[in-house]
Scaffold this active site. Structure first.
Site, PDB file in Angstrom:
ATOM      1  N   CYS A 183      38.679 -51.881 -18.049  1.00 58.56           N
ATOM      2  CA  CYS A 183      37.938 -52.699 -17.096  1.00 58.56           C
ATOM      3  C   CYS A 183      37.952 -54.117 -17.637  1.00 58.56           C
ATOM      4  O   CYS A 183      37.634 -54.330 -18.825  1.00 58.56           O
ATOM      5  CB  CYS A 183      36.507 -52.184 -16.966  1.00 58.56           C
ATOM      6  SG  CYS A 183      35.373 -53.290 -16.110  1.00 58.56           S
ATOM      7  N   CYS A 193      41.326 -57.270 -12.224  1.00 58.14           N
ATOM      8  CA  CYS A 193      40.339 -56.206 -12.014  1.00 58.14           C
ATOM      9  C   CYS A 193      41.148 -54.950 -11.769  1.00 58.14           C
ATOM     10  O   CYS A 193      42.088 -54.968 -10.960  1.00 58.14           O
ATOM     11  CB  CYS A 193      39.427 -56.510 -10.832  1.00 58.14           C
ATOM     12  SG  CYS A 193      38.348 -55.117 -10.367  1.00 58.14           S
TER      13      CYS A 193
END
Length: 257
Positions: A64, A176
């Site tokens: 992440c 992302c």
């Protein structure tokens, strides 16, 4: 990762390293991480790292960008020498160093990732003339969690990608892990061809290289995949099946009881 985004990285790793055992933790109770404070993300990350150590993981990847920006140094300090710790930012920075010197690179990500300026800081240190223009596309991750790769996403992309900061770029970094799910829609909105940089394969290659360097690569046997989630969501279960083409057993493991 906080939700389904990290599955893009996990799938790339499974594809490249089919003999490795995978333990995935989706912190679905706290998604999206991009809206959380640095302190909150750090608390989640340390708890998850503790669980992964209990599962005897040899390498822990923070899959992440928001968590990589907020918690990588803390997790690395917490883990010490018990396991290798990697993030999804450094492999992409190395890729840009090799391929985009003197180029204008756009970057979209969550507010947490963009506001940290971590990509710009790391790239400017390289002094290769890479110009980075970052823009926070904050609603995208939640929309992808809700709708997947659906045309409803195009309305958000129309607004976000028209921002002046993303004009005249040579490449666009999807900072992302959710965004590779919609990379075909992102590419379709540009009038001229630009490079869409999907970090998934870049990160998987970096994981393989790190395991080889440390003589930890598993070249035999069969792979086991274990999926833990902090809260059950239908979207995670559905997307896990789609990504891996098989029925996935999810084990609920709340970070705090």
């Amino acid at each position: 990762d906080s939700g389904i985004g990290g599955l893009t990285v996990a799938h790339a790793i499974v594809t490249l390293l089919p003999k490795e055992n995978i333990v995935y933790f989706g912190d679905t109770a706290h998604l999206p991480y991009g809206e959380k404070s640095t302190a909150a993300i750090q608390a989640y990350a340390v708890k998850i790292a503790h669980l992964l150590l209990e599962k005897n993981c040899k390498l822990i990847l923070i899959a992440c960008n928001s968590a990589s920006a907020a918690a990588f140094d803390l997790v690395k300090e917490y883990i010490g020498t018990k396991a290798i710790v990697m993030n999804v930012i450094d492999p992409v920075v190395s890729f840009l160093q090799q391929h985009y010197a003197q180029k204008h690179v756009g970057l979209i990500g969550t507010r947490q990732t963009v506001n940290s300026n971590i990509f710009r800081k790391k790239i400017e240190k390289l002094d290769l003339g890479v110009r980075v223009s970052s823009y926070a596309t904050n609603l995208l991750a939640s929309a992808i969690e809700e709708f997947g790769n659906h045309r409803v996403i195009d309305s958000l992309l129309d607004v976000y990608l028209a921002h002046p900061d993303l004009e005249n770029i040579d490449a666009l970094v999807l900072a992302c892990t959710h965004y590779p799910i919609i990379k075909n829609r992102i590419a379709a909105l540009y009038k001229k061809p630009i490079d869409i940089i999907d970090p998934s394969d870049i990160v998987a290659a970096a994981v393989k290289k790190t395991l080889e360097k440390n003589h930890l690569l598993n070249n035999s046997g069969t792979s086991d995949k274990h999926f833990f989630i902090s809260d059950y969501t239908d979207s995670f279960a559905h997307n896990a099946r789609l990504f891996f083409g098989e029925e996935i057993q999810l084990e609920r493991h709340p970070l705090w009881d």
